[in-house]
Design a protein around this motif. Structure first.
Motif, mmCIF file in Angstrom:
data_model
loop_
_atom_site.group_PDB
_atom_site.id
_atom_site.type_symbol
_atom_site.label_atom_id
_atom_site.label_comp_id
_atom_site.label_asym_id
_atom_site.label_seq_id
_atom_site.Cartn_x
_atom_site.Cartn_y
_atom_site.Cartn_z
ATOM 1 N N ASP A 137 -41.325 -36.717 10.736
ATOM 2 C CA ASP A 137 -41.853 -35.543 11.420
ATOM 3 C C ASP A 137 -42.072 -34.390 10.438
ATOM 4 N N PHE A 138 -41.361 -34.424 9.318
ATOM 5 C CA PHE A 138 -41.453 -33.372 8.312
ATOM 6 C C PHE A 138 -41.169 -33.994 6.953
ATOM 7 N N GLU A 139 -41.913 -33.552 5.934
ATOM 8 C CA GLU A 139 -41.720 -34.070 4.579
ATOM 9 C C GLU A 139 -42.004 -32.955 3.583
ATOM 10 N N GLU A 140 -41.072 -32.783 2.622
ATOM 11 C CA GLU A 140 -41.242 -31.736 1.611
ATOM 12 C C GLU A 140 -40.727 -32.238 0.267
ATOM 13 N N PHE A 141 -41.634 -32.398 -0.675
ATOM 14 C CA PHE A 141 -41.304 -32.918 -2.004
ATOM 15 C C PHE A 141 -40.832 -31.785 -2.920
ATOM 16 N N HIS A 142 -39.813 -32.092 -3.745
ATOM 17 C CA HIS A 142 -39.304 -31.148 -4.747
ATOM 18 C C HIS A 142 -39.255 -31.857 -6.095
ATOM 19 N N PRO A 143 -40.033 -31.387 -7.068
ATOM 20 C CA PRO A 143 -39.969 -32.016 -8.398
ATOM 21 C C PRO A 143 -38.689 -31.615 -9.125
ATOM 22 N N LYS A 144 -38.268 -32.466 -10.056
ATOM 23 C CA LYS A 144 -37.085 -32.108 -10.849
ATOM 24 C C LYS A 144 -37.403 -30.850 -11.652
ATOM 25 N N ASP A 145 -36.354 -30.104 -11.959
ATOM 26 C CA ASP A 145 -36.505 -28.868 -12.714
ATOM 27 C C ASP A 145 -35.221 -28.607 -13.486
ATOM 28 N N GLU A 146 -35.053 -27.406 -13.990
ATOM 29 C CA GLU A 146 -33.861 -27.115 -14.799
ATOM 30 C C GLU A 146 -32.555 -27.187 -14.005
ATOM 31 N N ARG A 147 -32.614 -27.086 -12.680
ATOM 32 C CA ARG A 147 -31.412 -27.169 -11.840
ATOM 33 C C ARG A 147 -31.237 -28.528 -11.165
ATOM 34 N N HIS A 148 -32.267 -29.357 -11.191
ATOM 35 C CA HIS A 148 -32.260 -30.637 -10.480
ATOM 36 C C HIS A 148 -32.714 -31.734 -11.427
ATOM 37 N N LEU A 149 -31.836 -32.704 -11.692
ATOM 38 C CA LEU A 149 -32.156 -33.777 -12.642
ATOM 39 C C LEU A 149 -33.164 -34.788 -12.106
ATOM 40 N N TYR A 150 -33.355 -34.814 -10.790
ATOM 41 C CA TYR A 150 -34.200 -35.829 -10.171
ATOM 42 C C TYR A 150 -35.192 -35.196 -9.208
ATOM 43 N N ASP A 151 -36.356 -35.847 -9.045
ATOM 44 C CA ASP A 151 -37.254 -35.489 -7.949
ATOM 45 C C ASP A 151 -36.544 -35.854 -6.649
ATOM 46 N N PHE A 152 -36.817 -35.107 -5.589
ATOM 47 C CA PHE A 152 -36.253 -35.445 -4.283
ATOM 48 C C PHE A 152 -37.183 -34.952 -3.193
ATOM 49 N N THR A 153 -37.023 -35.544 -2.002
ATOM 50 C CA THR A 153 -37.873 -35.202 -0.868
ATOM 51 C C THR A 153 -37.009 -35.000 0.364
ATOM 52 N N PHE A 154 -37.236 -33.883 1.052
ATOM 53 C CA PHE A 154 -36.596 -33.653 2.346
ATOM 54 C C PHE A 154 -37.448 -34.361 3.402
ATOM 55 N N LEU A 155 -36.801 -35.167 4.245
ATOM 56 C CA LEU A 155 -37.491 -35.854 5.333
ATOM 57 C C LEU A 155 -36.737 -35.608 6.629
ATOM 58 N N THR A 156 -37.489 -35.324 7.689
ATOM 59 C CA THR A 156 -36.920 -35.275 9.031
ATOM 60 C C THR A 156 -37.541 -36.418 9.808
ATOM 61 N N TYR A 157 -36.682 -37.297 10.329
ATOM 62 C CA TYR A 157 -37.140 -38.405 11.160
ATOM 63 C C TYR A 157 -36.816 -38.106 12.610
ATOM 64 N N ILE A 158 -37.758 -38.433 13.474
ATOM 65 C CA ILE A 158 -37.510 -38.353 14.912
ATOM 66 C C ILE A 158 -37.802 -39.734 15.512
ATOM 67 N N LEU A 159 -37.278 -39.963 16.702
ATOM 68 C CA LEU A 159 -37.504 -41.245 17.375
ATOM 69 C C LEU A 159 -38.968 -41.387 17.769
ATOM 70 N N ARG A 160 -39.483 -42.580 17.622
ATOM 71 C CA ARG A 160 -40.845 -42.864 18.092
ATOM 72 C C ARG A 160 -40.824 -42.912 19.609
ATOM 73 N N LYS A 161 -41.851 -42.441 20.215
ATOM 74 C CA LYS A 161 -41.961 -42.454 21.698
ATOM 75 C C LYS A 161 -42.399 -43.823 22.170
#
Length: 161
Positions: A137-161
């Protein structure tokens, strides 16, 4: 609403030796923002991995140890009991560990997942997310940077209807 919140790697790894496998300040910030003011349910080992209880949250700890007590926390012996002690019609966050996630994913209403773009050696895993049951339902990518050693993505999953 029952919400599972977790940071997982590409192969569903979440921890090793009761420790997280990465340090992502923006993930901690998101976790704090989402869970503050709510009931959080966790297993005993997850609770014991914290230096102290997390502020501004009601902790519910699931333990099979009969005399396990923690000041200012609610201790129960099962996931069902943990959910029963939470207020109805409020968001409840399940924060781990692996066994608690496995027991709860089938009756969760939402998943708040941070996917870390790396593979790790682990002994604890998040259950497989069934794409037939859950949709992003929601997706937000974050590239690695000086504070984060790895790329990461926030995901929100909701139930399929």
């Amino acid at each position: 609403m029952i919400i599972l919140i977790a940071a997982i790697s590409k192969n569903n790894e979440i921890g090793k030796n009761n420790q997280l496998l990465w340090h992502l300040p923006d993930d901690f910030k998101r976790f704090k923002t989402l869970t503050t003011g709510h009931y959080i349910i966790m297993g005993r080992k997850t609770f014991e991995s914290f230096p102290k209880p997390l502020p501004n949250r009601t902790h519910i700890i699931i333990s099979r140890q009969k005399n396990y007590e923690v000041e200012n926390c609610i201790v129960v012996s099962s996931l069902e009991e943990a959910i029963k002690v939470c207020p109805k019609n409020e968001d409840i966050y399940i924060i781990g560990g692996g066994e608690i996630y496995k027991q709860s994913i089938d009756f969760a209403d939402k998943l708040e997942i941070t996917v870390v773009d790396h593979n790790f050696e682990a002994d604890t895993f998040f259950p497989e997310i069934d794409e037939n049951k859950w949709k992003i339902d929601f997706e937000e990518f974050h590239p690695k940077d000086e504070r984060h050693l790895y790329d990461f993505t926030f995901l929100t999953y909701i139930l399929r209807k």
